[in-house]
Write an enzyme that holds these catalytic residues in place. Structure first.
Site, PDB file in Angstrom:
ATOM      1  N   PRO A  93     194.240 101.121  76.540  1.00 10.85           N
ATOM      2  CG  PRO A  93     194.649 103.316  75.424  1.00 10.85           C
ATOM      3  CD  PRO A  93     193.807 102.680  76.245  1.00 10.85           C
ATOM      4  CD  GLU A 120     191.474 113.169  75.523  1.00 13.28           C
ATOM      5  OE1 GLU A 120     192.445 112.631  76.035  1.00 13.28           O
ATOM      6  OE2 GLU A 120     191.444 113.681  74.408  1.00 13.28           O
ATOM      7  NE  ARG A 158     190.303  82.467  63.287  1.00 11.17           N
ATOM      8  CZ  ARG A 158     191.035  81.533  63.316  1.00 11.17           C
ATOM      9  NH1 ARG A 158     192.093  81.314  64.293  1.00 11.17           N
ATOM     10  NH2 ARG A 158     191.517  80.747  62.141  1.00 11.17           N
ATOM     11  CG  ASP A 173     195.266  79.502  63.320  1.00  6.38           C
ATOM     12  OD1 ASP A 173     195.479  79.270  62.102  1.00  6.38           O
ATOM     13  OD2 ASP A 173     194.074  79.828  63.681  1.00  6.38           O
TER      14      ASP A 173
HETATM   15  C1  SAM Z   1     191.139 108.131  72.354  1.00  7.87           C
HETATM   16  S1  SAM Z   1     191.414 106.665  73.328  1.00  7.87           S
HETATM   17  C2  SAM Z   1     191.755 107.345  74.874  1.00  7.87           C
HETATM   18  C3  SAM Z   1     192.992 107.170  75.196  1.00  7.87           C
HETATM   19  C4  SAM Z   1     193.482 107.667  76.472  1.00  7.87           C
HETATM   20  N1  SAM Z   1     193.409 109.245  76.761  1.00  7.87           N
HETATM   21  C5  SAM Z   1     195.094 107.371  76.635  1.00  7.87           C
HETATM   22  O1  SAM Z   1     195.770 108.218  76.224  1.00  7.87           O
HETATM   23  O2  SAM Z   1     195.339 106.134  77.063  1.00  7.87           O
HETATM   24  C6  SAM Z   1     189.544 106.212  73.320  1.00  7.87           C
HETATM   25  C7  SAM Z   1     189.420 104.854  73.810  1.00  7.87           C
HETATM   26  O3  SAM Z   1     189.668 104.056  72.986  1.00  7.87           O
HETATM   27  C8  SAM Z   1     189.964 102.872  73.524  1.00  7.87           C
HETATM   28  N2  SAM Z   1     191.296 102.252  73.111  1.00  7.87           N
HETATM   29  C9  SAM Z   1     192.406 103.098  72.544  1.00  7.87           C
HETATM   30  N3  SAM Z   1     193.500 102.583  72.246  1.00  7.87           N
HETATM   31  C10 SAM Z   1     193.332 101.143  72.919  1.00  7.87           C
HETATM   32  C11 SAM Z   1     194.062  99.840  72.649  1.00  7.87           C
HETATM   33  N4  SAM Z   1     195.424 100.044  72.479  1.00  7.87           N
HETATM   34  N5  SAM Z   1     193.544  98.888  73.136  1.00  7.87           N
HETATM   35  C12 SAM Z   1     191.998  99.011  73.458  1.00  7.87           C
HETATM   36  N6  SAM Z   1     191.284  99.966  73.624  1.00  7.87           N
HETATM   37  C13 SAM Z   1     191.830 101.235  73.363  1.00  7.87           C
HETATM   38  C14 SAM Z   1     189.629 102.805  74.882  1.00  7.87           C
HETATM   39  O4  SAM Z   1     188.610 102.118  75.306  1.00  7.87           O
HETATM   40  C15 SAM Z   1     189.759 104.310  75.145  1.00  7.87           C
HETATM   41  O5  SAM Z   1     189.239 104.706  76.220  1.00  7.87           O
END
Ligand code: SAM
Length: 262
Positions: A93, A120, A158, A173
């Site tokens: 994120p 996490e 794609r 697109d």
């Molecule tokens: C539960 S999430 C961890 C979130 C982290 N504790 C935080 O608050 O930023 C577990 C995993 O999901 C993936 N993930 C979650 N949200 C994402 C997003 N918006 N984009 C890309 N990967 C995401 C990441 O690889 C992350 O390590």
């Protein structure tokens, strides 16, 4: 293009490897998908890949060592198949928002090694030492990186030459630079009349390709101005709007203010 993914759920990648446009492209060997489970690189009976966070707090953290071993195995495998060096991309994120331009860049490259976090997240030392880029699917939190990686792979595959039946269709697109990064125009198909629905715009039945192209461009401008005015501003800043485009935008803004509520 070769994609490697480090994931605790390798089966999830069957979706993009086996179905639809991306599945057909995989069969045609336009790209290849290799999913690697860090649990296969552990040595304890429980195949442990996570542990409690230092400093306390809720949840678990993915350990660096199984990830490092997985990455090492991927690099050996890639070298054995003469695959080029590619960036290690962490789905996160906090990463850069994934855009159509990122998909185009990925499609034009030799691929990537995706690291899918769970719990996490991942021990920061692995990130500092091995991750080249971090990409985000959007401002929300998923349970894991797999769905984000799958969406990004789909968006890139794609665009590979030969992946779509009609080579030009991705050029029309939304977000594609060939449309100045605007949104796509509406589409219609048979039957010609549908109960309770407006008739199909007559120009689409006219067979006049110049008029159809003009109508589609105007629809794109209209839809973009309505739903994503920021993309109109960006196209304007990049000099991608013609005089005709500007004239049309002025016209629709005058018309819409005519109808605006007092
Ligand atoms: C539960 S999430 C961890 C979130 C982290 N504790 C935080 O608050 O930023 C577990 C995993 O999901 C993936 N993930 C979650 N949200 C994402 C997003 N918006 N984009 C890309 N990967 C995401 C990441 O690889 C992350 O390590």
């Amino acid at each position: 293009m070769r994609i490697d993914a480090m994931t605790l759920f390798p089966d999830m990648f069957g979706i993009v490897r086996d179905s639809g446009v991306t599945g057909r492209a995989h069969t045609q060997k336009l790209w290849s998908m290799h999913a690697w489970n860090p649990r296969d690189f552990t040595h304890d009976v429980h195949r442990t890949v996570d542990d409690r966070p230092y400093g306390g707090g809720p949840g678990m953290v993915m350990m660096a060592e199984p990830l490092e071993k997985t990455l090492e195995a991927i690099r050996i495998d890639r070298a054995a198949s003469d695959s080029q060096d590619v960036p290690v991309v962490l789905l996160s994120p906090i990463g850069k928002p994934f855009k159509q331009a990122t998909a185009s860049r990925l499609a034009a490259s030799a691929g990537a090694i995706f690291v899918c976090g769970r719990y996490e997240g991942i021990d920061q030392r692995f990130i500092d030492k091995h991750v080249d880029e971090q990409w985000s699917l959007g401002d929300f939190v998923l349970s894991g990186g797999e769905i984000a990686a799958i969406a990004m792979i789909d968006a890139a595959v794609r665009l590979l030459p030969g992946a779509l039946h009609h080579g030009d269709s991705s050029l029309q697109d939304s977000f594609q630079d060939s449309l100045s990064g605007l949104l796509d125009s509406p589409h219609y198909t048979r039957p010609e009349s549908l109960e309770g629905a407006d008739p199909i715009p007559p120009v689409l039945l006219s067979g006049n390709h110049a008029n159809i192209a003009k109508w589609r461009r105007q629809q794109s401008l209209m839809v973009t101005a309505k739903y994503r005015p920021d993309l109109i501003s960006r196209a304007r800043e990049n000099g991608l709007l013609s005089r005709d485009d500007e004239r049309f935008l002025k016209e629709i803004s005058i018309n819409s203010s005519d109808h605006a509520a007092p």
